[in-house]
Design a protein around this motif. Structure first.
Motif, PDB file in Angstrom:
ATOM      1  N   PRO A 175       0.893  -1.070  -0.041  1.00 19.00           N
ATOM      2  CA  PRO A 175      -0.048   0.145  -0.010  1.00 19.00           C
ATOM      3  C   PRO A 175       0.785   1.364   0.013  1.00 19.00           C
ATOM      4  CG  PRO A 175      -0.723  -1.527   1.687  1.00 19.00           C
ATOM      5  CD  PRO A 175       0.405  -2.013   1.292  1.00 19.00           C
ATOM      6  N   ALA A 176       0.285   2.431  -0.704  1.00 18.77           N
ATOM      7  CA  ALA A 176       0.944   3.530  -0.755  1.00 18.77           C
ATOM      8  C   ALA A 176       0.477   4.470   0.340  1.00 18.77           C
ATOM      9  CB  ALA A 176       1.110   4.173  -2.229  1.00 18.77           C
ATOM     10  N   THR A 177      -0.844   4.005   0.928  1.00 18.19           N
ATOM     11  CA  THR A 177      -1.588   4.812   1.754  1.00 18.19           C
ATOM     12  C   THR A 177      -1.933   3.934   2.995  1.00 18.19           C
ATOM     13  OG1 THR A 177      -3.729   4.245   1.053  1.00 18.19           O
ATOM     14  CG2 THR A 177      -2.589   6.046  -0.158  1.00 18.19           C
ATOM     15  N   ASP A 178      -2.849   4.684   3.988  1.00 16.45           N
ATOM     16  CA  ASP A 178      -3.098   3.580   4.952  1.00 16.45           C
ATOM     17  C   ASP A 178      -4.576   3.250   4.813  1.00 16.45           C
ATOM     18  OD1 ASP A 178      -4.357   6.014   5.307  1.00 16.45           O
ATOM     19  OD2 ASP A 178      -3.707   6.414   7.677  1.00 16.45           O
ATOM     20  N   LEU A 179      -4.840   3.349   3.851  1.00 13.37           N
ATOM     21  CA  LEU A 179      -6.382   2.904   3.398  1.00 13.37           C
ATOM     22  C   LEU A 179      -6.026   1.242   3.194  1.00 13.37           C
ATOM     23  CD1 LEU A 179      -7.718   5.368   0.746  1.00 13.37           C
ATOM     24  CD2 LEU A 179      -8.274   5.159   3.285  1.00 13.37           C
TER      25      LEU A 179
END
Length: 228
Positions: free
Chosen positions: A201-205
């Motif tokens: 992941p590139a985000t915490d989503l």
């Protein structure tokens, strides 16, 4: 029930060597294209041959290619020159008893023709969707859509699948009888498979379902026996 029509080879799409590996079932062409990830677009640019990796997607008997409007290769292809698109899968390394008979198991498709530029908005967006969904299924409806600036910066070409050839090798080593009889060297096939890893992941989503589903899918593998 879908009935697959055969390929109709032309002079330039008829294999000159190892003709016994040619497959004339159109379903085999679809299989090679649909299970590939990138194609290679070949054309003559300013008198020199150029072969470039390119994103693509198929809808029926149309192959959509895309790239920057600034790409000289796409601009040249859009002018109606002959192009050649290839997709190849490496399925195994064939170890033989002699060096001369070392080989590869593979599936390959070669498409010849002239691409047309897609300028009508509905078809251009459809072509972009085909390219996106081919590489990253589920993304077209999940991610932000194409804005005006992005739409203007991308070119889409449509290439008909009217002139194409497919070749498949899916067997063990073809050693000479004396080497087989001597039985002094190991021979066999080392299978090759391309698989997806764990999403990073590139985000915490949370990772969406369409990405985890893609990660669980084997991206390439041998086609069915009927295609061979």
């Amino acid at each position: 029930m879908t009935i697959s029509t055969p390929l109709s080879p032309t002079e330039r799409s008829t294999p000159g060597r190892t003709k016994h590996r040619a497959v004339f079932d159109r379903a085999a062409l679809y299989d090679v294209l649909d299970t590939g990830l990138i194609c290679h677009l070949g054309l003559v640019l300013d008198g020199s041959p150029v072969v470039l990796p390119t994103g693509y997607g198929r809808d029926g008997d149309t192959l959509y290619l895309h790239g920057s409007t600034g790409a000289r290769s796409l601009r040249a292809a859009a002018d109606g020159i002959d192009v050649c698109v290839t997709v190849t899968h490496l399925d195994g390394i064939v170890y033989a008893r002699s060096l001369n008979h070392h080989s590869m198991n593979y599936r390959s498709a070669v498409v010849h023709g002239r691409a047309r530029p897609v300028t009508e908005r509905a078809e251009k967006l459809h072509g972009l969707r085909m390219v996106t969904e081919h590489l990253a299924p589920g993304s077209w409806d999940h991610a932000r859509g194409v804005n005006a600036k992005e739409y203007a910066a991308v070119s889409v070409l449509a290439l008909p699948l009217h002139e194409a050839s497919v070749k498949v090798r899916a067997e063990g080593p073809n050693d000479d009888a004396e080497d087989i009889e001597a039985n002094a060297v190991w021979a066999g096939v080392l299978p090759v498979r391309q698989v997806f890893g764990t999403p990073e992941p590139a985000t915490d989503l949370p990772v969406p379902a369409h990405v985890t589903a893609r990660a669980a899918q084997a991206s390439t593998g041998p086609c069915s026996g009927s295609s061979r």
